[in-house]
Design a protein around this motif. Structure first.
Motif, PDB file in Angstrom:
ATOM      1  N   ALA A  55    -125.836 -19.110 -73.557  1.00 61.79           N
ATOM      2  CA  ALA A  55    -126.623 -20.343 -73.472  1.00 61.79           C
ATOM      3  C   ALA A  55    -125.837 -21.522 -74.050  1.00 61.79           C
ATOM      4  O   ALA A  55    -126.348 -22.629 -74.142  1.00 61.79           O
ATOM      5  CB  ALA A  55    -127.944 -20.174 -74.217  1.00 61.79           C
ATOM      6  N   MET A  56    -124.583 -21.255 -74.445  1.00 59.81           N
ATOM      7  CA  MET A  56    -123.668 -22.271 -74.965  1.00 59.81           C
ATOM      8  C   MET A  56    -124.168 -22.882 -76.284  1.00 59.81           C
ATOM      9  O   MET A  56    -123.860 -24.024 -76.602  1.00 59.81           O
ATOM     10  CB  MET A  56    -123.417 -23.364 -73.921  1.00 59.81           C
ATOM     11  CG  MET A  56    -123.030 -22.851 -72.534  1.00 59.81           C
ATOM     12  SD  MET A  56    -121.574 -21.798 -72.498  1.00 59.81           S
ATOM     13  CE  MET A  56    -120.300 -23.008 -72.630  1.00 59.81           C
ATOM     14  N   SER A  74    -124.514 -18.296 -59.983  1.00 59.21           N
ATOM     15  CA  SER A  74    -125.863 -17.788 -60.266  1.00 59.21           C
ATOM     16  C   SER A  74    -126.441 -16.998 -59.104  1.00 59.21           C
ATOM     17  O   SER A  74    -127.301 -16.146 -59.303  1.00 59.21           O
ATOM     18  CB  SER A  74    -126.796 -18.940 -60.600  1.00 59.21           C
ATOM     19  OG  SER A  74    -126.364 -19.543 -61.790  1.00 59.21           O
ATOM     20  N   SER A  75    -125.972 -17.263 -57.905  1.00 65.01           N
ATOM     21  CA  SER A  75    -126.481 -16.542 -56.733  1.00 65.01           C
ATOM     22  C   SER A  75    -125.843 -15.157 -56.586  1.00 65.01           C
ATOM     23  O   SER A  75    -126.298 -14.347 -55.788  1.00 65.01           O
ATOM     24  CB  SER A  75    -126.222 -17.359 -55.473  1.00 65.01           C
ATOM     25  OG  SER A  75    -124.831 -17.580 -55.330  1.00 65.01           O
ATOM     26  N   LEU A  94    -131.114 -19.104 -67.398  1.00 66.76           N
ATOM     27  CA  LEU A  94    -129.827 -19.625 -67.886  1.00 66.76           C
ATOM     28  C   LEU A  94    -129.461 -20.911 -67.160  1.00 66.76           C
ATOM     29  O   LEU A  94    -128.997 -21.862 -67.782  1.00 66.76           O
ATOM     30  CB  LEU A  94    -128.720 -18.598 -67.668  1.00 66.76           C
ATOM     31  CG  LEU A  94    -128.452 -17.605 -68.777  1.00 66.76           C
ATOM     32  CD1 LEU A  94    -127.286 -16.698 -68.411  1.00 66.76           C
ATOM     33  CD2 LEU A  94    -128.214 -18.263 -70.095  1.00 66.76           C
ATOM     34  N   ASP A  95    -129.680 -20.946 -65.846  1.00 66.07           N
ATOM     35  CA  ASP A  95    -129.404 -22.167 -65.076  1.00 66.07           C
ATOM     36  C   ASP A  95    -130.163 -23.355 -65.652  1.00 66.07           C
ATOM     37  O   ASP A  95    -129.627 -24.454 -65.774  1.00 66.07           O
ATOM     38  CB  ASP A  95    -129.808 -21.993 -63.607  1.00 66.07           C
ATOM     39  CG  ASP A  95    -128.838 -21.147 -62.823  1.00 66.07           C
ATOM     40  OD1 ASP A  95    -127.698 -20.954 -63.284  1.00 66.07           O
ATOM     41  OD2 ASP A  95    -129.227 -20.670 -61.744  1.00 66.07           O
ATOM     42  N   ARG A  96    -131.404 -23.138 -65.995  1.00 65.10           N
ATOM     43  CA  ARG A  96    -132.235 -24.207 -66.543  1.00 65.10           C
ATOM     44  C   ARG A  96    -131.644 -24.724 -67.863  1.00 65.10           C
ATOM     45  O   ARG A  96    -131.570 -25.938 -68.087  1.00 65.10           O
ATOM     46  CB  ARG A  96    -133.657 -23.686 -66.761  1.00 65.10           C
ATOM     47  CG  ARG A  96    -134.655 -24.781 -67.022  1.00 65.10           C
ATOM     48  CD  ARG A  96    -136.075 -24.275 -67.135  1.00 65.10           C
ATOM     49  NE  ARG A  96    -136.423 -23.392 -66.026  1.00 65.10           N
ATOM     50  CZ  ARG A  96    -137.170 -22.297 -66.148  1.00 65.10           C
ATOM     51  NH1 ARG A  96    -137.647 -21.950 -67.316  1.00 65.10           N
ATOM     52  NH2 ARG A  96    -137.462 -21.560 -65.105  1.00 65.10           N
ATOM     53  N   MET A 101    -128.547 -29.059 -70.617  1.00 64.72           N
ATOM     54  CA  MET A 101    -127.417 -29.505 -71.445  1.00 64.72           C
ATOM     55  C   MET A 101    -126.558 -30.512 -70.691  1.00 64.72           C
ATOM     56  O   MET A 101    -126.146 -31.528 -71.255  1.00 64.72           O
ATOM     57  CB  MET A 101    -126.543 -28.307 -71.847  1.00 64.72           C
ATOM     58  CG  MET A 101    -127.144 -27.430 -72.888  1.00 64.72           C
ATOM     59  SD  MET A 101    -126.113 -26.030 -73.391  1.00 64.72           S
ATOM     60  CE  MET A 101    -124.685 -26.122 -72.408  1.00 64.72           C
ATOM     61  N   LEU A 102    -126.309 -30.235 -69.432  1.00 66.30           N
ATOM     62  CA  LEU A 102    -125.472 -31.114 -68.629  1.00 66.30           C
ATOM     63  C   LEU A 102    -126.120 -32.484 -68.435  1.00 66.30           C
ATOM     64  O   LEU A 102    -125.488 -33.525 -68.645  1.00 66.30           O
ATOM     65  CB  LEU A 102    -125.210 -30.460 -67.263  1.00 66.30           C
ATOM     66  CG  LEU A 102    -124.261 -31.174 -66.325  1.00 66.30           C
ATOM     67  CD1 LEU A 102    -122.866 -31.235 -66.932  1.00 66.30           C
ATOM     68  CD2 LEU A 102    -124.223 -30.464 -64.982  1.00 66.30           C
TER      69      LEU A 102
END
Length: 150
Positions: A55-56, A74-75, A94-96, A101-102
């Motif tokens: 999750a960085m 992610s796919s 995780l994508d969320r 963050m980005l």
């Protein structure tokens, strides 16, 4: 003679049983192994710590070396298998986290690679690197953590 509804129930049960058998057997092939750079001396990482790394949220190893996280798209089935089996979460979660963050400017997502060979070479050549490959992928000169015993 069975009624059409009864035949439908029997057929549905057979299809369900076949699908369950298929997906259960596929999960054995979908196993992944966690890799870290040879220079990082650590024991098996628990799920909570791994979640923080991917999750960085944790950015350095205990020895102070920066952590470089490598993931598949992610796919990718390999990515989804890793996230479920090692992080006990789902890829979209995780994508969320990474997108938040980005977009807020508080961090950047991990580096995405497209092949197991690329993943292996990045981990081999990047101090502090962590990533994963399929259980069947041959590796050397990197540390394998949490490898399942046969």
């Amino acid at each position: 003679m069975p009624t059409p509804f009864k035949r439908f129930q029997i057929l549905s049960a057979c299809v369900l049983a076949a699908c369950l058998g298929f997906f259960t057997s596929m999960s054995a092939f979908g196993e992944t192994k966690l890799l870290i750079h040879q220079g990082i001396q650590t024991q098996n990482l628990d799920t909570a710590y791994l979640n923080q790394i991917f999750a960085m949220q944790v950015r350095k190893w205990p020895n102070g070396t920066p952590i470089h996280v490598f993931v598949f798209p992610s796919s990718s089935k390999l990515h989804r298998d890793f996230v479920v089996s090692h992080l006990n979460t789902q890829a979209h979660q995780l994508d969320r986290i990474w997108n938040r963050m980005l977009f807020t400017g508080t961090g950047k997502p991990p580096t995405v690679v497209n092949s197991e060979n690329d993943m292996y070479l990045r981990i081999l050549n990047t101090p502090g690197a962590i990533g994963y490959v399929s259980a069947a992928y041959p590796v050397k000169d990197v540390r394998v953590l949490g490898e399942k015993q046969k």
